[in-house]
Scaffold this motif. Sequence first.
Motif, PDB file in Angstrom:
ATOM      1  N   UNK A 161      78.055 -17.839  -5.810  1.00 19.69           N
ATOM      2  CA  UNK A 161      77.247 -16.743  -6.350  1.00 19.69           C
ATOM      3  C   UNK A 161      75.907 -16.679  -5.624  1.00 19.69           C
ATOM      4  N   UNK A 162      75.289 -17.828  -5.405  1.00 21.72           N
ATOM      5  CA  UNK A 162      74.008 -17.863  -4.680  1.00 21.72           C
ATOM      6  C   UNK A 162      74.154 -17.237  -3.293  1.00 21.72           C
ATOM      7  N   UNK A 163      75.174 -17.634  -2.556  1.00 24.33           N
ATOM      8  CA  UNK A 163      75.358 -17.111  -1.197  1.00 24.33           C
ATOM      9  C   UNK A 163      75.692 -15.618  -1.201  1.00 24.33           C
ATOM     10  N   UNK A 164      76.570 -15.207  -2.116  1.00 22.62           N
ATOM     11  CA  UNK A 164      76.998 -13.808  -2.150  1.00 22.62           C
ATOM     12  C   UNK A 164      75.871 -12.874  -2.568  1.00 22.62           C
ATOM     13  N   UNK A 165      75.151 -13.215  -3.640  1.00 20.50           N
ATOM     14  CA  UNK A 165      74.118 -12.329  -4.167  1.00 20.50           C
ATOM     15  C   UNK A 165      72.755 -12.582  -3.547  1.00 20.50           C
ATOM     16  N   UNK A 166      72.649 -13.640  -2.794  1.00 26.15           N
ATOM     17  CA  UNK A 166      71.397 -13.937  -2.114  1.00 26.15           C
ATOM     18  C   UNK A 166      71.473 -13.556  -0.654  1.00 26.15           C
ATOM     19  N   UNK A 167      71.652 -14.535   0.215  1.00 26.77           N
ATOM     20  CA  UNK A 167      71.591 -14.269   1.655  1.00 26.77           C
ATOM     21  C   UNK A 167      72.566 -13.209   2.171  1.00 26.77           C
ATOM     22  N   UNK A 168      73.823 -13.245   1.758  1.00 28.72           N
ATOM     23  CA  UNK A 168      74.788 -12.304   2.321  1.00 28.72           C
ATOM     24  C   UNK A 168      74.476 -10.848   1.969  1.00 28.72           C
ATOM     25  N   UNK A 169      74.274 -10.583   0.703  1.00 23.69           N
ATOM     26  CA  UNK A 169      74.047  -9.202   0.287  1.00 23.69           C
ATOM     27  C   UNK A 169      72.714  -8.665   0.820  1.00 23.69           C
ATOM     28  N   UNK A 170      71.691  -9.479   0.779  1.00 22.90           N
ATOM     29  CA  UNK A 170      70.377  -9.041   1.244  1.00 22.90           C
ATOM     30  C   UNK A 170      70.376  -8.848   2.762  1.00 22.90           C
ATOM     31  N   UNK A 171      70.964  -9.805   3.480  1.00 24.55           N
ATOM     32  CA  UNK A 171      71.047  -9.681   4.933  1.00 24.55           C
ATOM     33  C   UNK A 171      71.927  -8.494   5.325  1.00 24.55           C
ATOM     34  N   UNK A 172      73.026  -8.297   4.614  1.00 20.72           N
ATOM     35  CA  UNK A 172      73.899  -7.166   4.909  1.00 20.72           C
ATOM     36  C   UNK A 172      73.181  -5.840   4.736  1.00 20.72           C
ATOM     37  N   UNK A 173      72.441  -5.706   3.658  1.00 19.70           N
ATOM     38  CA  UNK A 173      71.686  -4.480   3.415  1.00 19.70           C
ATOM     39  C   UNK A 173      70.616  -4.281   4.486  1.00 19.70           C
ATOM     40  N   UNK A 174      69.933  -5.343   4.836  1.00 17.08           N
ATOM     41  CA  UNK A 174      68.923  -5.287   5.896  1.00 17.08           C
ATOM     42  C   UNK A 174      69.551  -4.850   7.208  1.00 17.08           C
ATOM     43  N   UNK A 175      70.701  -5.434   7.535  1.00 19.44           N
ATOM     44  CA  UNK A 175      71.370  -5.105   8.793  1.00 19.44           C
ATOM     45  C   UNK A 175      71.808  -3.640   8.828  1.00 19.44           C
ATOM     46  N   UNK A 176      72.342  -3.132   7.732  1.00 13.14           N
ATOM     47  CA  UNK A 176      72.757  -1.729   7.690  1.00 13.14           C
ATOM     48  C   UNK A 176      71.568  -0.820   7.985  1.00 13.14           C
ATOM     49  N   UNK A 177      70.407  -1.173   7.492  1.00 13.81           N
ATOM     50  CA  UNK A 177      69.223  -0.342   7.713  1.00 13.81           C
ATOM     51  C   UNK A 177      68.627  -0.523   9.119  1.00 13.81           C
ATOM     52  N   UNK A 178      68.571  -1.762   9.578  1.00 15.20           N
ATOM     53  CA  UNK A 178      67.827  -2.056  10.808  1.00 15.20           C
ATOM     54  C   UNK A 178      68.701  -2.222  12.048  1.00 15.20           C
ATOM     55  N   UNK A 179      69.963  -2.583  11.851  1.00 15.17           N
ATOM     56  CA  UNK A 179      70.833  -2.856  12.995  1.00 15.17           C
ATOM     57  C   UNK A 179      70.564  -4.199  13.632  1.00 15.17           C
ATOM     58  N   UNK A 180      69.813  -5.067  12.934  1.00 14.72           N
ATOM     59  CA  UNK A 180      69.513  -6.392  13.477  1.00 14.72           C
ATOM     60  C   UNK A 180      69.600  -7.448  12.374  1.00 14.72           C
ATOM     61  N   UNK A 181      69.713  -8.692  12.810  1.00 20.16           N
ATOM     62  CA  UNK A 181      69.765  -9.836  11.901  1.00 20.16           C
ATOM     63  C   UNK A 181      68.424 -10.548  11.994  1.00 20.16           C
ATOM     64  N   UNK A 182      67.915 -10.982  10.846  1.00 19.71           N
ATOM     65  CA  UNK A 182      66.607 -11.642  10.808  1.00 19.71           C
ATOM     66  C   UNK A 182      66.609 -12.662   9.673  1.00 19.71           C
ATOM     67  N   UNK A 183      65.745 -13.657   9.782  1.00 17.28           N
ATOM     68  CA  UNK A 183      65.635 -14.674   8.730  1.00 17.28           C
ATOM     69  C   UNK A 183      64.837 -14.189   7.527  1.00 17.28           C
TER      70      UNK A 183
END
Length: 192
Positions: A161-183
Motif C-alpha cells: 500500500x505504501x509503495x502503490x499510494x506513495x511513490x508509484x502513484x505520485x511519480x506516475x502522475x508527475x511523469x504524465x505531466x512532465x515527461x520526466x522522472x525525478x526524486x
Amino acid sequence: IEVTEEVRKVFQTELSGHKSRFGAYIKAVRHFSFTATAISVLIGALLAPVIHPWLLLLTLVTAIIVHAGVNVLSDNIDFRKKVDNYLTIGSRVLVDSEMGAQEHLRFAIFLLGTGIALGLWLTYLRGPVVLYIGLAGYFLGVFYCGAPFNLKYRALGDIAVFLAFGPLMTLGSYYVQSGSVDWVPVLASIPV
C-alpha cells in the motif's frame, strides 16, 4: 452483543431494508478510500513544472478506477478465503449478501480491465514509463490478496500500500505531466 448466526440473519432480512443494485456497486468500490488516490495524483501533478488539465483528469480517473477494481478484488478474495465475516468492516456487499461472489468478481474484472485500457491510452500519450509504473502498481494491487504472492497475508500488505499510494502513484502522475522522472515526487509521497 454476541453476533450469532440468528442475529446475522435478522440483519440480512428484517433489518436490511431495501437496497438498490446501484447502491451495492457504489458500496463495493469503497469510495471513501479514494482520497488516498486523489491526494497522491494531485501531489504528483502539482509538483510538475506544467499542468495539463486533461491529462490530470485522465490520470485521476484511471487511478480511481484501478483503485476501485483492486478494492473489489481484495474484498472478493477475502470473502472467498473466509477472512471477511459479519464483524468485518469494509464494503460488506458480499458478507451482507447484497451481491453474489461471481457478480462481484465480474465487477472487479470490469474495473481492472477499464483501468488497463485507460492506462494503455496514457502510455500511448506519454510513453512507456507510464506502462512500467502502471505494471508495478497492478502487481501490488492484484497480488495484495491474490495468489501466488498474497502480500497481505505475508505481512507485506502495508509495504504494498505504501509503495502503490506513495511513490508509484505520485511519480506516475508527475511523469504524465512532465515527461520526466525525478526524486522530488517520490520524496513528497512519503508522508502520504
